[in-house]
Design a protein around this motif. Sequence first.
Motif, short mmCIF file in Angstrom:
data_model
loop_
_atom_site.label_atom_id
_atom_site.label_comp_id
_atom_site.label_asym_id
_atom_site.label_seq_id
_atom_site.Cartn_x
_atom_site.Cartn_y
_atom_site.Cartn_z
N GLY A 22 -22.47 -13.57 -14.13
CA GLY A 22 -22.07 -14.97 -14.28
C GLY A 22 -20.57 -15.15 -14.26
N ASN A 23 -19.81 -14.06 -14.08
CA ASN A 23 -18.38 -14.20 -13.92
C ASN A 23 -18.10 -14.84 -12.56
OD1 ASN A 23 -18.79 -11.39 -15.50
ND2 ASN A 23 -17.02 -12.49 -16.27
N LEU A 24 -17.02 -15.56 -12.47
CA LEU A 24 -16.66 -16.25 -11.24
C LEU A 24 -15.86 -15.35 -10.29
CD1 LEU A 24 -15.43 -19.59 -12.82
CD2 LEU A 24 -17.60 -19.20 -11.66
N PRO A 25 -16.05 -15.50 -8.98
CA PRO A 25 -15.18 -14.77 -8.05
C PRO A 25 -13.72 -15.11 -8.33
CG PRO A 25 -17.05 -15.71 -6.89
CD PRO A 25 -17.07 -16.28 -8.29
N GLY A 26 -12.88 -14.09 -8.38
CA GLY A 26 -11.47 -14.26 -8.70
C GLY A 26 -11.16 -14.09 -10.17
N GLU A 27 -12.19 -13.96 -11.01
CA GLU A 27 -11.97 -13.81 -12.45
C GLU A 27 -11.43 -12.42 -12.78
OE1 GLU A 27 -14.48 -14.18 -16.62
OE2 GLU A 27 -15.24 -15.14 -14.81
N ILE A 28 -10.46 -12.36 -13.67
CA ILE A 28 -9.92 -11.08 -14.12
C ILE A 28 -10.87 -10.52 -15.17
CG2 ILE A 28 -7.99 -9.92 -15.25
CD1 ILE A 28 -6.20 -12.20 -14.16
N LEU A 29 -11.49 -9.38 -14.85
CA LEU A 29 -12.47 -8.77 -15.75
C LEU A 29 -11.85 -7.74 -16.67
CD1 LEU A 29 -15.40 -8.21 -13.22
CD2 LEU A 29 -15.01 -10.16 -14.74
N ASP A 30 -10.79 -7.07 -16.21
CA ASP A 30 -10.15 -6.03 -17.02
C ASP A 30 -8.71 -5.86 -16.56
OD1 ASP A 30 -9.88 -4.09 -18.96
OD2 ASP A 30 -11.07 -2.58 -17.92
N ILE A 31 -7.88 -5.39 -17.46
CA ILE A 31 -6.49 -5.09 -17.17
C ILE A 31 -6.21 -3.71 -17.73
CG2 ILE A 31 -4.09 -5.78 -17.55
CD1 ILE A 31 -5.24 -8.66 -18.08
N CYS A 32 -5.77 -2.79 -16.86
CA CYS A 32 -5.60 -1.39 -17.25
C CYS A 32 -4.24 -0.90 -16.75
CB CYS A 32 -6.71 -0.55 -16.64
SG CYS A 32 -6.57 1.21 -16.92
N LYS A 33 -3.49 -0.27 -17.63
CA LYS A 33 -2.15 0.22 -17.26
C LYS A 33 -2.21 1.18 -16.08
CE LYS A 33 2.11 1.83 -19.27
NZ LYS A 33 2.83 2.18 -20.48
N GLU A 34 -3.21 2.04 -16.02
CA GLU A 34 -3.30 3.04 -14.95
C GLU A 34 -3.90 2.47 -13.66
OE1 GLU A 34 -4.65 3.73 -18.12
OE2 GLU A 34 -2.77 4.65 -18.71
N ARG A 35 -4.93 1.64 -13.78
CA ARG A 35 -5.68 1.19 -12.60
C ARG A 35 -5.30 -0.20 -12.11
NH1 ARG A 35 -11.75 2.49 -14.14
NH2 ARG A 35 -11.01 1.92 -16.20
N GLY A 36 -4.62 -0.99 -12.91
CA GLY A 36 -4.22 -2.34 -12.51
C GLY A 36 -5.17 -3.41 -13.02
#
Length: 78
Positions: A22-36
Amino acid sequence: TGDSLRIIKLYGPKMQFIEESGNLPGEILDICKERGLLIKCGYGAIWIQKVQLDGHKIIHGYDFFLGRKIQKGDVLES
């Protein structure tokens, strides 16, 4: 996010399969220092390691997060 940002290039995208939730396209799901940044797509999601804004140098996805008022749950629009 309210700001109008024009991202002209994405570098190092890596596909990640996720359960549809149910997340929308373009939604930020995670933020990770190593992976972006993990961004929801129409199907699955992609990790964005580096971005280039219009008229700017290439930066790491995490640095993009640090320099902008974005957070998990925000939706990036095309």
